[in-house]
Motif scaffolding. Sequence first.
Motif, PDB file in Angstrom:
ATOM      1  N   GLY A   1      15.461  16.181  16.440  1.00 16.69           N
ATOM      2  CA  GLY A   1      15.652  15.804  17.838  1.00 16.69           C
ATOM      3  C   GLY A   1      16.181  14.404  18.048  1.00 16.69           C
ATOM      4  N   PHE A   2      16.672  13.771  17.001  1.00 20.86           N
ATOM      5  CA  PHE A   2      17.217  12.411  17.117  1.00 20.86           C
ATOM      6  C   PHE A   2      18.659  12.469  17.619  1.00 20.86           C
ATOM      7  N   VAL A   3      19.222  11.341  17.933  1.00 22.39           N
ATOM      8  CA  VAL A   3      20.588  11.257  18.468  1.00 22.39           C
ATOM      9  C   VAL A   3      21.580  11.932  17.512  1.00 22.39           C
ATOM     10  N   ARG A   4      22.379  12.848  18.055  1.00 24.06           N
ATOM     11  CA  ARG A   4      23.457  13.422  17.233  1.00 24.06           C
ATOM     12  C   ARG A   4      24.781  13.028  17.866  1.00 24.06           C
ATOM     13  N   ASP A   5      25.595  12.343  17.105  1.00 19.46           N
ATOM     14  CA  ASP A   5      26.921  11.973  17.600  1.00 19.46           C
ATOM     15  C   ASP A   5      27.884  11.948  16.415  1.00 19.46           C
ATOM     16  N   ARG A   6      29.017  11.352  16.573  1.00 14.24           N
ATOM     17  CA  ARG A   6      30.022  11.428  15.497  1.00 14.24           C
ATOM     18  C   ARG A   6      29.609  10.695  14.231  1.00 14.24           C
ATOM     19  N   TYR A   7      28.543   9.892  14.322  1.00 15.76           N
ATOM     20  CA  TYR A   7      28.074   9.160  13.137  1.00 15.76           C
ATOM     21  C   TYR A   7      26.973   9.906  12.385  1.00 15.76           C
ATOM     22  N   THR A   8      26.536  11.026  12.937  1.00 19.83           N
ATOM     23  CA  THR A   8      25.344  11.697  12.397  1.00 19.83           C
ATOM     24  C   THR A   8      25.715  12.705  11.316  1.00 19.83           C
ATOM     25  N   LEU A   9      25.059  12.577  10.158  1.00 18.69           N
ATOM     26  CA  LEU A   9      25.205  13.574   9.095  1.00 18.69           C
ATOM     27  C   LEU A   9      23.860  14.211   8.756  1.00 18.69           C
ATOM     28  N   LEU A  10      22.784  13.467   9.016  1.00 18.48           N
ATOM     29  CA  LEU A  10      21.442  13.890   8.591  1.00 18.48           C
ATOM     30  C   LEU A  10      21.059  15.216   9.243  1.00 18.48           C
ATOM     31  N   PRO A  11      20.737  16.241   8.433  1.00 16.74           N
ATOM     32  CA  PRO A  11      20.268  17.489   9.043  1.00 16.74           C
ATOM     33  C   PRO A  11      18.861  17.315   9.614  1.00 16.74           C
ATOM     34  N   GLU A  12      18.547  18.098  10.621  1.00 17.78           N
ATOM     35  CA  GLU A  12      17.168  18.102  11.112  1.00 17.78           C
ATOM     36  C   GLU A  12      16.307  18.850  10.096  1.00 17.78           C
ATOM     37  N   THR A  13      15.053  18.468  10.014  1.00 16.03           N
ATOM     38  CA  THR A  13      14.174  19.170   9.073  1.00 16.03           C
ATOM     39  C   THR A  13      12.736  19.153   9.559  1.00 16.03           C
ATOM     40  N   ARG A  14      11.990  20.169   9.180  1.00 21.23           N
ATOM     41  CA  ARG A  14      10.537  20.160   9.390  1.00 21.23           C
ATOM     42  C   ARG A  14       9.820  20.145   8.048  1.00 21.23           C
ATOM     43  N   GLU A  15      10.594  19.899   6.987  1.00 23.46           N
ATOM     44  CA  GLU A  15       9.999  19.915   5.651  1.00 23.46           C
ATOM     45  C   GLU A  15      10.655  18.821   4.812  1.00 23.46           C
ATOM     46  N   ARG A  16       9.923  17.774   4.579  1.00 27.35           N
ATOM     47  CA  ARG A  16      10.453  16.696   3.732  1.00 27.35           C
ATOM     48  C   ARG A  16       9.294  15.942   3.109  1.00 27.35           C
ATOM     49  N   ILE A  17       9.639  15.100   2.133  1.00 27.24           N
ATOM     50  CA  ILE A  17       8.664  14.165   1.578  1.00 27.24           C
ATOM     51  C   ILE A  17       8.690  12.919   2.447  1.00 27.24           C
TER      52      ILE A  17
ATOM     53  N   TYR B   1       0.868  -1.179   0.000  1.00 25.51           N
ATOM     54  CA  TYR B   1       0.000   0.000   0.000  1.00 25.51           C
ATOM     55  C   TYR B   1       0.907   1.233   0.000  1.00 25.51           C
ATOM     56  N   SER B   2       1.173   1.781  -1.174  1.00 28.19           N
ATOM     57  CA  SER B   2       2.147   2.876  -1.321  1.00 28.19           C
ATOM     58  C   SER B   2       1.488   4.221  -1.061  1.00 28.19           C
ATOM     59  N   LEU B   3       2.027   4.952  -0.095  1.00 25.81           N
ATOM     60  CA  LEU B   3       1.481   6.252   0.298  1.00 25.81           C
ATOM     61  C   LEU B   3       2.620   7.272   0.327  1.00 25.81           C
ATOM     62  N   LEU B   4       2.325   8.488  -0.088  1.00 31.32           N
ATOM     63  CA  LEU B   4       3.351   9.544  -0.105  1.00 31.32           C
ATOM     64  C   LEU B   4       2.691  10.885   0.155  1.00 31.32           C
ATOM     65  N   LYS B   5       3.380  11.749   0.899  1.00 36.51           N
ATOM     66  CA  LYS B   5       2.936  13.146   0.952  1.00 36.51           C
ATOM     67  C   LYS B   5       4.138  14.066   0.797  1.00 36.51           C
ATOM     68  N   THR B   6       3.892  15.215   0.158  1.00 37.21           N
ATOM     69  CA  THR B   6       4.990  16.082  -0.269  1.00 37.21           C
ATOM     70  C   THR B   6       5.370  17.103   0.795  1.00 37.21           C
ATOM     71  N   THR B   7       4.593  17.169   1.868  1.00 39.49           N
ATOM     72  CA  THR B   7       4.935  18.100   2.951  1.00 39.49           C
ATOM     73  C   THR B   7       4.279  17.599   4.234  1.00 39.49           C
ATOM     74  N   GLN B   8       4.315  18.405   5.268  1.00 38.93           N
ATOM     75  CA  GLN B   8       3.755  18.026   6.569  1.00 38.93           C
ATOM     76  C   GLN B   8       4.471  16.806   7.140  1.00 38.93           C
ATOM     77  N   SER B   9       5.781  16.779   6.952  1.00 40.83           N
ATOM     78  CA  SER B   9       6.605  15.733   7.538  1.00 40.83           C
ATOM     79  C   SER B   9       7.960  16.311   7.880  1.00 40.83           C
ATOM     80  N   GLY B  10       8.507  15.871   9.006  1.00 38.93           N
ATOM     81  CA  GLY B  10       9.837  16.306   9.402  1.00 38.93           C
ATOM     82  C   GLY B  10      10.489  15.255  10.277  1.00 38.93           C
TER      83      GLY B  10
ATOM     84  N   TYR C   1       0.769  17.123  10.537  1.00 36.64           N
ATOM     85  CA  TYR C   1       2.231  17.067  10.608  1.00 36.64           C
ATOM     86  C   TYR C   1       2.699  15.733  11.180  1.00 36.64           C
ATOM     87  N   SER C   2       3.681  15.146  10.523  1.00 36.31           N
ATOM     88  CA  SER C   2       4.267  13.893  10.994  1.00 36.31           C
ATOM     89  C   SER C   2       5.681  14.169  11.500  1.00 36.31           C
ATOM     90  N   PRO C   3       5.935  14.001  12.821  1.00 32.03           N
ATOM     91  CA  PRO C   3       7.280  14.227  13.343  1.00 32.03           C
ATOM     92  C   PRO C   3       8.221  13.055  13.105  1.00 32.03           C
TER      93      PRO C   3
END
Length: 307
Positions: A165-181, A153-162, A231-233
């Motif tokens: 506040g996840f773990v940030r350490d030496r392995y983390t590259l992912l930027p935080e965002t309040r706007e993503r698909i 069941y494939s579902l997608l939304k183009t906004t209202q997702s971010g 909004y999906s956190p």
Amino acid sequence: MAGRFDLQGRHGKSRVRVSRVWRRPAEAGGHLFVEWSVAVSVVSDCLPSYTSDDNSAIVATDSIKNTVYVKAKECTEVVSMEEFAVILGRHFTSLYSQVSEATVTIVERPWERVAVDGKPHSHGFKLGSEKHTTEVNVKKSGSLLINSGIQGYSLLKTTQSGFEGFVRDRYTLLPETRERIVATEVTAWWRYPFEHISQLPSKPFCFTQRYQDVKKVLADTFFGPPDVGVYSPSVQNTLYLMAREVLTRFPDIASVQLRMPNLHFIPVNLGGKENPGLVKFADDVYMPTDEPHGTIEATLSRANSKL
Ligand SMILES: O=c1[nH]c(=O)c2[nH]c(=O)[nH]c2[nH]1
């Protein structure tokens, strides 16, 4: 040999493909059509066939396959896949003394009635995407387990997702965002409360209706209201809200399991020394990828459920 080994076997036939038409007149809604891929697996006391050349207790898998067609023929009234699976399970566990248990799994090919000029066609169908599935276990005693689900069941939304506040350490590259698909391909399983053949509802087709209802609740919760969405956190939180809504809306569903891969749409930023800012991401151009993808799954049950 006895005492040294414990042998448990089961056998059956998989991918038994069967279609059935129920020919109702156009005034009554037109033809009903299903295409099912059926798997039957029986627990059968035929241990000598494993340990010697004695096949006398084997119900041949070829006969199991034939039975699927015989039972489809006998279903002159419309049945849901769940009911058909129960019919098969009861058949094998009651006809053969050596068969103590049968598991029947069915995946439906999603043929959907077409509309021509806005009017539902009486006998025309096109293939949809997500699939209704069921797994039914029947014991000789009549005890029963019915799980049903959705695949693909494939579902997608183009906004209202971010995702913040996840773990940030030496392995983390992912930027935080309040706007993503956010995109996923939901696999869901839920359990019905019927624990014995005698508890089955007599109303025909209720399982099929329930499948449609669950599917709608899952999608409505994922998307939120049509104009503003919700909004999906995190996929985790959206998954939980979807599962919770299923249990809230359908008191007869005892537990629901959801698997929701996080299918990434990666922001495209291209540039080099000579052409800095060749493509500068402004929430517009993405690179879709499902390899690798996040895997997020959870099971939600009622706290007091004995299941
Ligand atoms: O919704 C998300 N949940 C995660 O656990 C996760 N991990 C990640 O890299 N992106 C996301 N997004």
